[in-house]
Scaffold this motif. Structure first.
Motif, PDB file in Angstrom:
ATOM      1  N   MET A  76       0.862  -1.240   0.279  1.00  0.00           N
ATOM      2  CA  MET A  76      -0.056   0.147   0.025  1.00  0.00           C
ATOM      3  C   MET A  76       0.923   1.426  -0.029  1.00  0.00           C
ATOM      4  N   LEU A  77       1.621   1.336   0.858  1.00  0.00           N
ATOM      5  CA  LEU A  77       2.939   2.430   0.640  1.00  0.00           C
ATOM      6  C   LEU A  77       3.558   2.669  -0.430  1.00  0.00           C
ATOM      7  N   VAL A  78       4.023   1.440  -1.153  1.00  0.00           N
ATOM      8  CA  VAL A  78       4.400   1.516  -2.475  1.00  0.00           C
ATOM      9  C   VAL A  78       3.606   2.260  -3.388  1.00  0.00           C
ATOM     10  N   GLY A  79       2.403   1.902  -3.584  1.00  0.00           N
ATOM     11  CA  GLY A  79       1.367   2.225  -4.399  1.00  0.00           C
ATOM     12  C   GLY A  79       1.028   3.701  -4.017  1.00  0.00           C
ATOM     13  N   LEU A  80       0.820   4.368  -2.712  1.00  0.00           N
ATOM     14  CA  LEU A  80       0.749   5.632  -2.481  1.00  0.00           C
ATOM     15  C   LEU A  80       1.691   6.541  -2.790  1.00  0.00           C
ATOM     16  N   THR A  81       3.120   6.051  -2.785  1.00  0.00           N
ATOM     17  CA  THR A  81       4.449   6.478  -3.200  1.00  0.00           C
ATOM     18  C   THR A  81       4.350   6.643  -4.681  1.00  0.00           C
ATOM     19  N   LEU A  82       3.847   5.794  -5.445  1.00  0.00           N
ATOM     20  CA  LEU A  82       3.828   5.865  -7.016  1.00  0.00           C
ATOM     21  C   LEU A  82       2.849   6.846  -7.182  1.00  0.00           C
ATOM     22  N   ILE A  83       2.068   6.993  -6.700  1.00  0.00           N
ATOM     23  CA  ILE A  83       0.648   8.142  -6.874  1.00  0.00           C
ATOM     24  C   ILE A  83       1.358   9.523  -6.651  1.00  0.00           C
ATOM     25  N   GLN A 140      15.851  13.200 -19.104  1.00  0.00           N
ATOM     26  CA  GLN A 140      14.632  12.690 -18.661  1.00  0.00           C
ATOM     27  C   GLN A 140      15.013  11.426 -17.914  1.00  0.00           C
ATOM     28  N   SER A 141      14.333  11.294 -16.838  1.00  0.00           N
ATOM     29  CA  SER A 141      14.594  10.139 -16.013  1.00  0.00           C
ATOM     30  C   SER A 141      13.076   9.617 -15.466  1.00  0.00           C
ATOM     31  N   TYR A 142      12.812   8.479 -15.161  1.00  0.00           N
ATOM     32  CA  TYR A 142      12.026   7.815 -14.401  1.00  0.00           C
ATOM     33  C   TYR A 142      12.219   7.039 -13.169  1.00  0.00           C
ATOM     34  N   GLY A 143      13.540   7.728 -12.636  1.00  0.00           N
ATOM     35  CA  GLY A 143      13.843   6.979 -11.558  1.00  0.00           C
ATOM     36  C   GLY A 143      13.373   7.332 -10.521  1.00  0.00           C
ATOM     37  N   ASP A 144      12.390   8.236 -10.053  1.00  0.00           N
ATOM     38  CA  ASP A 144      11.602   8.385  -8.947  1.00  0.00           C
ATOM     39  C   ASP A 144      10.510   7.330  -8.749  1.00  0.00           C
ATOM     40  N   LEU A 145       9.740   7.063 -10.028  1.00  0.00           N
ATOM     41  CA  LEU A 145       8.860   6.125  -9.961  1.00  0.00           C
ATOM     42  C   LEU A 145       9.612   4.469  -9.815  1.00  0.00           C
ATOM     43  N   LEU A 146      10.487   4.402 -10.675  1.00  0.00           N
ATOM     44  CA  LEU A 146      11.270   3.244 -10.625  1.00  0.00           C
ATOM     45  C   LEU A 146      11.811   2.863  -9.387  1.00  0.00           C
ATOM     46  N   LEU A 147      12.151   3.524  -8.346  1.00  0.00           N
ATOM     47  CA  LEU A 147      12.656   3.305  -7.124  1.00  0.00           C
ATOM     48  C   LEU A 147      11.682   2.755  -6.017  1.00  0.00           C
ATOM     49  N   ALA A 148      10.467   3.327  -6.488  1.00  0.00           N
ATOM     50  CA  ALA A 148       9.130   2.899  -5.514  1.00  0.00           C
ATOM     51  C   ALA A 148       8.792   1.772  -5.972  1.00  0.00           C
ATOM     52  N   LEU A 149       8.863   1.383  -7.295  1.00  0.00           N
ATOM     53  CA  LEU A 149       8.612   0.173  -7.908  1.00  0.00           C
ATOM     54  C   LEU A 149       9.436  -0.994  -7.450  1.00  0.00           C
ATOM     55  N   ALA A 150      10.795  -0.495  -7.483  1.00  0.00           N
ATOM     56  CA  ALA A 150      11.947  -1.630  -7.049  1.00  0.00           C
ATOM     57  C   ALA A 150      11.647  -2.105  -5.652  1.00  0.00           C
ATOM     58  N   VAL A 151      11.455  -1.022  -4.836  1.00  0.00           N
ATOM     59  CA  VAL A 151      11.551  -1.484  -3.365  1.00  0.00           C
ATOM     60  C   VAL A 151      10.252  -2.680  -3.307  1.00  0.00           C
TER      61      VAL A 151
END
Length: 438
Positions: free
Chosen positions: A65-72, A97-108
């Motif tokens: 749930m935390l990962v989902g909230l972070t992605l949003i 251009q970077s998707y690092g913020d989204l990918l970090l949460a997804l990776a966790v």
């Protein structure tokens, strides 16, 4: 710990992340901190907090749930109102251009799921991403003098050296404290993790290292942490030979050295995570993509890298879904890979008449589905549980033939992502129906 308290902690965690970004933004104004350093400070704070998740929550679902909230929240912060002048600027102030913020949460979330409670499989990859990646970026930006070329520009030898040394130390400490690995294997594994991680970090693009680095390290550790030292030495030799071969063959296919190294990493991970028969079709997609790009060039900036990212993300997705449901998804993953190959062939024949495209692609599609069926027979019964896949295969192949042949121009841009998405539709629906009906 009560469910209500865990939900409250999850929301409070997102608030802490936003506060961290606000503090970094304020410090940047008073101390003249560069956008790259701002981004890495947020990255380090997020990663260090992520290391506490297995002990912060008593259940697994609040972590997801935390990962989902972070992605949003990360998606919202990408909006111009927040990324230009707002707290989102701490992440998006860099020019590339970077998707690092989204990918970090997804990776966790992915590593937490795949580690299945094994502390070292979670802690070592996330600690490496948090500390070694930041050390490499900061060292390279401050002390970098010797550079090597990647698609997005240059990276420094000094930064990669810092990454290797920090990862080596993290690996040794984690292996000694969190595992029962023998002392000789601790050294071998630490060196291999550091070398492999350095290659992944150096050759990543658009922030994909935030995902591929921790997930790749976790898969490598899970597969080889208990291997004898002789097997580790052999594995290291095979990887080096594969790297040399890819680098020599790449120029003949119009592939850059950077892309060749990425192909080697992807091939190594595919072979590590599953049996050989399940790697043939996704690896074939890499080869077909290279020829398709030569016959009908894609307008994407980095087409050779995009196909690796698309296949790798889809691969991790199928792996995660199989773990969540408890029903292995390899049969559907293989069908997706076959469909992707068919789509690439259809697009590559765009210069020919429509009937030549349809006829040739259909013949190849039937052959690829036959190859898929042949390869799947070598899997154990636990993987072949879906049974006859002819109906799903016919729809998948037919859809890829029709769409790829009749509208090849649709795939002039974002080819890898679009074709992979199309190839996932039917296998995804088929898998969902089977799981619900089980």
């Amino acid at each position: 710990m009560s469910e209500l308290l865990q939900i409250a902690i999850a929301f409070a965690s997102v608030a802490v992340l936003l506060c961290l970004m606000a503090v970094v933004k304020r410090l940047a104004k008073t101390r003249d901190i560069s956008p790259e350093v701002q981004r890495k400070l947020v990255h380090m704070g997020t990663g260090l907090y992520a290391l506490t998740l297995p002990w912060l929550f008593t259940d697994n679902w609040p972590v997801y749930m935390l990962v989902g909230l972070t992605l949003i929240v990360m998606a919202i912060l990408r909006l111009p109102a927040f990324s230009k002048g707002g707290i989102g600027e701490t992440l998006h102030g860099v020019e590339r251009q970077s998707y690092g913020d989204l990918l970090l949460a997804l990776a966790v979330g992915t590593v937490f799921l795949l580690a299945e409670g094994n502390a070292i499989l979670y802690v070592l990859p996330i600690a490496t991403l948090t500390l070694a990646d930041a050390a490499a970026a900061l060292t390279g930006s401050r002390y970098g003098r010797k550079f090597f070329t990647v698609e997005e520009g240059q990276k420094s030898i000094e930064g990669s050296t810092a990454f290797f040394m920090i990862t080596l130390m993290i690996s040794m400490v984690c292996l000694l404290l969190l595992s029962d690995v023998s002392r000789p294997n601790v050294i071998l594994l630490a060196v291999m993790v550091a070398a492999f991680g350095t290659l992944v970090e150096a050759d990543s693009w658009r922030g994909f290292d935030n995902f591929f680095l921790p997930t790749g390290l976790m898969i490598f550790l899970e597969s080889h942490m208990d291997s004898p030292w002789q097997s580790l030495v052999l594995l290291m030799g095979v990887f080096l030979v594969a790297l040399v071969v890819f680098l020599r063959v790449a120029p003949r296919l119009g592939i850059t050295g950077h892309a060749a190294r990425v192909y080697t990493i992807a091939t190594f991970l595919l072979i590590t995570v599953t049996a050989p028969q399940n790697t043939i079709l996704p690896l074939l997609a890499f080869v077909i993509h290279a020829f398709a790009h030569r016959l009908s060039p894609c307008k994407a900036a980095y087409p050779a890298l995009d196909i690796v990212a698309a296949v790798a993300l889809a691969s991790f997705g199928w792996l995660a879904i199989g773990l969540i449901t408890g029903m292995n998804a390899l049969m559907y993953y293989g069908l997706m890979s076959a469909g992707l190959c068919v789509g690439l062939i259809a697009v590559s024949l765009g210069a020919f008449s429509i009937w030549v495209r349809v006829g040739a692609t259909l013949v190849v599609g039937v052959g690829l589905f036959g190859l898929y069926g042949f390869l799947m027979r070598y899997n154990p019964a636990s993987i072949q549980w879906p049974g006859d896949m002819k109906f799903a295969g016919a729809i998948t192949i037919g859809m890829m033939v029709v769409i790829g042949s009749f509208r090849p121009s649709l795939f002039d841009t974002r080819r890898a992502a679009k074709l992979t998405f199309l190839a996932v539709i039917v296998p995804g629906l088929g898998y969902g129906i089977k799981v619900i009906g089980a």
